[in-house]
Design a protein around this motif. Structure first.
Motif, PDB file in Angstrom:
ATOM      1  N   THR A  84       4.017  -2.397  -0.488  1.00 37.18           N
ATOM      2  CA  THR A  84       3.220  -1.571   1.093  1.00 37.18           C
ATOM      3  C   THR A  84       2.633  -2.664   1.540  1.00 37.18           C
ATOM      4  N   PHE A  85       1.681  -3.203   0.670  1.00 35.64           N
ATOM      5  CA  PHE A  85       0.725  -4.167   1.176  1.00 35.64           C
ATOM      6  C   PHE A  85       1.238  -5.318   1.903  1.00 35.64           C
ATOM      7  N   ILE A 107      -1.686  -7.233  13.580  1.00 32.74           N
ATOM      8  CA  ILE A 107      -2.161  -7.164  12.271  1.00 32.74           C
ATOM      9  C   ILE A 107      -3.097  -6.139  11.815  1.00 32.74           C
ATOM     10  N   ALA A 108      -4.060  -6.129  12.832  1.00 36.10           N
ATOM     11  CA  ALA A 108      -5.420  -5.264  12.765  1.00 36.10           C
ATOM     12  C   ALA A 108      -4.614  -3.599  12.964  1.00 36.10           C
ATOM     13  N   ASP A 109      -3.864  -3.727  14.052  1.00 36.01           N
ATOM     14  CA  ASP A 109      -3.453  -2.457  14.279  1.00 36.01           C
ATOM     15  C   ASP A 109      -2.556  -1.718  13.213  1.00 36.01           C
ATOM     16  N   LYS A 110      -1.809  -2.476  12.247  1.00 38.86           N
ATOM     17  CA  LYS A 110      -0.929  -1.929  11.500  1.00 38.86           C
ATOM     18  C   LYS A 110      -1.706  -1.794  10.109  1.00 38.86           C
ATOM     19  N   LEU A 115      -4.458   1.275   6.103  1.00 43.35           N
ATOM     20  CA  LEU A 115      -5.715   1.356   5.150  1.00 43.35           C
ATOM     21  C   LEU A 115      -6.513   2.779   5.328  1.00 43.35           C
ATOM     22  N   LEU A 116      -6.149   3.541   6.391  1.00 41.62           N
ATOM     23  CA  LEU A 116      -6.486   4.874   6.939  1.00 41.62           C
ATOM     24  C   LEU A 116      -6.051   5.738   5.944  1.00 41.62           C
ATOM     25  N   GLU A 117      -4.933   5.575   5.745  1.00 41.41           N
ATOM     26  CA  GLU A 117      -3.917   6.526   4.963  1.00 41.41           C
ATOM     27  C   GLU A 117      -4.252   6.275   3.615  1.00 41.41           C
ATOM     28  N   GLU A 118      -4.272   5.356   2.848  1.00 45.50           N
ATOM     29  CA  GLU A 118      -4.490   4.779   1.607  1.00 45.50           C
ATOM     30  C   GLU A 118      -5.660   3.694   1.539  1.00 45.50           C
ATOM     31  N   PRO A 119      -6.968   4.233   1.838  1.00 49.96           N
ATOM     32  CA  PRO A 119      -8.255   3.317   1.692  1.00 49.96           C
ATOM     33  C   PRO A 119      -8.240   2.435   0.248  1.00 49.96           C
ATOM     34  N   VAL A 180     -10.520  -7.228   8.764  1.00 53.24           N
ATOM     35  CA  VAL A 180      -9.808  -6.125   8.578  1.00 53.24           C
ATOM     36  C   VAL A 180      -9.916  -5.126   7.274  1.00 53.24           C
ATOM     37  N   ILE A 181      -9.891  -6.061   6.202  1.00 55.40           N
ATOM     38  CA  ILE A 181     -10.080  -5.073   4.948  1.00 55.40           C
ATOM     39  C   ILE A 181     -11.163  -4.771   4.346  1.00 55.40           C
TER      40      ILE A 181
END
Lengths: 223, 223
Positions: A84-85, A107-110, A115-119, A180-181
DNA sequence: GTCTATATACGGATAGAC
DNA sequence: GTCTATCCGTATATAGAC
């Protein structure tokens, strides 16, 4: 290149395993989903198979019936999580039709959406990967996908055009990933510093979708 | 402000405890140093008291004699690690005599030095802090030190002077921390991608001491 | 203070009934 | 396939000799 094949196989296998079980609330799937949650939250060492069983609403014995051992189950989750990552990444990195700046925006968007879903994904992966470095990552050909990517070629081109002093491309990769991360990895600290609740934090992460491309662009011209 | 007092107390206590034991190779100290290494490397859950005892070159029973329990020993290491981590920060953040850009340079310089010596600190802290958010951080008044810092005031001033649209200061804090800290957290992945050995990686981190201030400066003007 | 030996708890895994 | 009951290794913690 090769990685895409691997991902394709991965996707196919997932599709198969999904169609194989008539109902998605099968015990096997429930355990896998529970395992993902518990492992992501606590890591391998702190996770308890009993927690996973409870979270899945089934009995402990059933977990071993389906997956033989805690470790086997973990390896499975690890593999799927890596998938997934990196899945979000592979296609974007080698898209010939987009510019460097467009790629950064995508990339930022996706990733921020993911990460908002699986932080917990980044801290989970990076934590479990320490000590274990190349072993798993090699399976995913991460190196080749990134090091030979269109994105990196475009970055080198940009650096040349802007007449900037030579720099190792890994700096760029590290910076992009960092912006991003990192906020997700550092969220407990950042939330404390900014006295933010979960909603405010999420709003901030959404803001970064637009900000990161601007920042990266400015960094590309910096000397 | 207040934090400096706390740190001062911390430093004093450390000094006291160091003078208290006549010889620094005392069992107690050896255990503490070993515990720091093992906990940093493996985290609380995966760390074994036996490993710590072996690493310290003493017997397992002695560990409990001095520290009562694994958890008590861990709490101690956790506290001391938070201290080393924030100690580098507190003074710099509230130095009235330096500019914003100078502060950024000093932070990059000091933190990269620290992390080259103990690269496991960030992943250790952030990993153990998830779930446990504010509890420990509040003890350190991290929020006040950062949120009311001279550095942040200077950042706001700069944003105003450059006529940039308003932005939550946490973005700036997050970006600064991200650029400095993330490469160390992500080192297994980054080393794989860049096929680097330890020495090459360290060299790259040293390069960042000079690069980060430049990048940050350019980001501060970006719109 | 430091050791050896041991108690005790916990967690992963299995046996066996249904 | 799914459960209950149980086994057994491992890890923390303590007792007690020196």
């Amino acid at each position: 290149m090769k990685l895409i094949t691997i991902f394709a196989i991965g996707i196919t296998q997932m599709a198969i395993s999904k169609t194989k079980s008539k109902h998605d609330d099968s015990a096997e799937l429930k355990i896998k989903m529970a395992a993902r949650i518990v492992f992501h939250k606590k890591g391998f060492a702190a996770a308890r198979t009993r927690d996973i069983a409870r979270e899945a609403g089934i009995n402990l014995a059933l977990l071993n019936y389906y997956f033989r051992s805690k470790e086997k189950l973990f390896d499975l989750i690890m593999l799927e999580t890596l998938q997934t990552f990196f899945q979000s990444m592979a296609m974007v990195f080698n898209d010939e039709t987009t510019t460097l700046e467009e790629k950064v925006a995508v990339i930022a968007d996706k990733y921020i959406d993911l990460l908002l879903e699986e932080p917990e994904i980044p801290i989970f992966l990076l934590n479990e990967l320490r000590g274990n470095p190349t072993a798993l990552l090699k399976k995913f050909n991460v190196k080749k996908v990134v090091a030979n990517s269109v994105l990196l070629r475009q970055w080198q081109q940009t650096m040349k055009e802007n007449k900037l002093p030579p720099m190792h491309p890994l700096h760029f990769m590290a910076n992009l990933m960092a912006l991003v991360i990192f906020p997700f990895i550092g969220s407990p600290m950042l939330k404390t510093i900014g006295s933010m609740n979960e909603d405010q934090f999420k709003k901030m992460m959404l803001e970064r979708k637009a900000l990161i491309p601007v920042w990266i662009r400015s960094m590309l011209k910096a000397k």
